[in-house]
Design a protein around this motif. Structure first.
Motif, mmCIF file in Angstrom:
data_model
loop_
_atom_site.group_PDB
_atom_site.id
_atom_site.type_symbol
_atom_site.label_atom_id
_atom_site.label_comp_id
_atom_site.label_asym_id
_atom_site.label_seq_id
_atom_site.Cartn_x
_atom_site.Cartn_y
_atom_site.Cartn_z
ATOM 1 N N GLY A 101 32.243 -46.821 -8.546
ATOM 2 C CA GLY A 101 32.382 -47.161 -9.961
ATOM 3 C C GLY A 101 32.071 -48.621 -10.216
ATOM 4 N N ILE A 102 31.655 -48.889 -11.417
ATOM 5 C CA ILE A 102 31.348 -50.261 -11.827
ATOM 6 C C ILE A 102 32.548 -50.781 -12.603
ATOM 7 C CG2 ILE A 102 29.820 -51.682 -13.231
ATOM 8 C CD1 ILE A 102 27.605 -49.638 -12.682
ATOM 9 N N ASP A 103 33.146 -51.869 -12.119
ATOM 10 C CA ASP A 103 34.316 -52.412 -12.818
ATOM 11 C C ASP A 103 33.881 -53.111 -14.114
ATOM 12 O OD1 ASP A 103 33.387 -54.981 -12.118
ATOM 13 O OD2 ASP A 103 34.593 -55.018 -10.295
ATOM 14 N N LYS A 104 34.855 -53.445 -14.935
ATOM 15 C CA LYS A 104 34.570 -54.007 -16.272
ATOM 16 C C LYS A 104 33.754 -55.299 -16.187
ATOM 17 C CE LYS A 104 36.823 -51.245 -19.130
ATOM 18 N NZ LYS A 104 36.013 -50.179 -19.663
ATOM 19 N N GLY A 107 30.222 -54.571 -15.224
ATOM 20 C CA GLY A 107 29.602 -53.916 -16.372
ATOM 21 C C GLY A 107 29.201 -54.927 -17.438
ATOM 22 N N LYS A 108 30.075 -55.902 -17.697
ATOM 23 C CA LYS A 108 29.769 -56.942 -18.680
ATOM 24 C C LYS A 108 28.577 -57.788 -18.225
ATOM 25 C CE LYS A 108 34.408 -57.289 -20.611
ATOM 26 N NZ LYS A 108 35.622 -58.102 -20.709
ATOM 27 N N LYS A 109 28.516 -58.090 -16.900
ATOM 28 C CA LYS A 109 27.386 -58.858 -16.367
ATOM 29 C C LYS A 109 26.082 -58.096 -16.563
ATOM 30 C CE LYS A 109 29.833 -61.251 -12.656
ATOM 31 N NZ LYS A 109 29.988 -61.321 -11.198
ATOM 32 N N ASP A 151 21.667 -59.368 -7.704
ATOM 33 C CA ASP A 151 22.699 -59.241 -6.679
ATOM 34 C C ASP A 151 24.059 -59.267 -7.371
ATOM 35 O OD1 ASP A 151 23.986 -59.102 -4.229
ATOM 36 O OD2 ASP A 151 24.028 -61.283 -4.008
ATOM 37 N N LEU A 152 24.620 -58.077 -7.588
ATOM 38 C CA LEU A 152 25.894 -57.976 -8.304
ATOM 39 C C LEU A 152 27.070 -57.667 -7.377
ATOM 40 C CD1 LEU A 152 24.490 -55.948 -11.311
ATOM 41 C CD2 LEU A 152 25.192 -58.329 -11.334
ATOM 42 N N GLY A 153 26.811 -57.519 -6.077
ATOM 43 C CA GLY A 153 27.888 -57.261 -5.131
ATOM 44 C C GLY A 153 28.279 -55.804 -5.004
ATOM 45 N N VAL A 154 27.681 -54.934 -5.782
ATOM 46 C CA VAL A 154 27.943 -53.496 -5.675
ATOM 47 C C VAL A 154 26.601 -52.763 -5.606
ATOM 48 C CG1 VAL A 154 30.183 -53.473 -6.863
ATOM 49 C CG2 VAL A 154 28.109 -53.224 -8.177
ATOM 50 N N PRO A 155 26.543 -51.697 -4.819
ATOM 51 C CA PRO A 155 25.297 -50.920 -4.790
ATOM 52 C C PRO A 155 25.141 -50.121 -6.080
ATOM 53 C CG PRO A 155 26.943 -49.908 -3.385
ATOM 54 C CD PRO A 155 27.534 -51.184 -3.886
ATOM 55 N N LEU A 156 23.958 -50.121 -6.642
ATOM 56 C CA LEU A 156 23.711 -49.439 -7.914
ATOM 57 C C LEU A 156 22.762 -48.264 -7.719
ATOM 58 C CD1 LEU A 156 23.163 -52.533 -10.238
ATOM 59 C CD2 LEU A 156 25.247 -51.206 -9.951
ATOM 60 N N GLN A 157 23.011 -47.183 -8.447
ATOM 61 C CA GLN A 157 22.103 -46.047 -8.518
ATOM 62 C C GLN A 157 21.775 -45.819 -9.995
ATOM 63 O OE1 GLN A 157 25.282 -45.263 -6.786
ATOM 64 N NE2 GLN A 157 24.334 -46.108 -4.949
#
Length: 163
Positions: A101-104, A107-109, A151-157
């Motif tokens: 999941g993407i935290d708030k 998500g804002k970034k 580079d947001l620190g979380v893997p994205l799909q």
């Protein structure tokens, strides 16, 4: 209006396969013989608990876990490790938690990056994912390329593409 979702999730079956591969590798490695190393997956909480004999084996287990994730096409950036704690048997225990999941804040970034790009698309946060909408599919594909490079620190799909 075309849209797609930006998510951060891990396939449960691939996670199970990666942990099973790790268990098999631990049982076959010479340096882990006689150490009572344990690897266990809690499928509901998506936590991997690991128990081994010393700091060197902790480091080796982390490297082996990353290798097992890469082999199963799971991004190892989704792992967060706890500090190793001593057990009553003189071993070290730690957990590797799979982040989904993407935290708030992230998500804002993402939404801010989309707005700053000055493209004709809109990003909106929906629980643990971000929906991106636009009139042209080309604009949406540009957003996907931009997110892959960020580079947001979380893997994205990128899922649920609709035109």
């Amino acid at each position: 209006m075309a849209s797609f979702d930006i998510v951060s999730e891990v396939d449960a079956q691939e996670l199970d396969n990666a942990v099973n591969n790790l268990i098999k590798e631990v049982s076959n490695r010479y340096d882990f013989r006689g150490t009572n190393t344990e690897v266990e997956l809690n499928k509901k909480d998506k936590k991997i608990s690991l128990v081994t004999s010393d700091d060197m084996k902790v480091k080796a287990l982390k490297e082996m876990l990353v290798g097992a994730f890469v082999k199963r096409n799971i991004d190892p950036a989704c792992l967060s490790y706890s500090e190793p704690e001593p057990t009553s048997k003189g071993q070290l225990k730690f957990t590797a938690e799979v982040q989904e999941g993407i935290d708030k804040d992230t998500g804002k970034k993402i939404v801010k990056m989309i707005k700053d790009a000055k493209m004709k698309v809109q990003g909106s946060i929906m629980d643990d994912k971000v929906r991106v909408q636009g009139k042209k599919i080309d604009d949406l594909q540009e957003v996907i390329q931009m997110m892959k490079q960020a580079d947001l620190g979380v893997p994205l799909q990128f899922v649920n593409m609709k035109s």
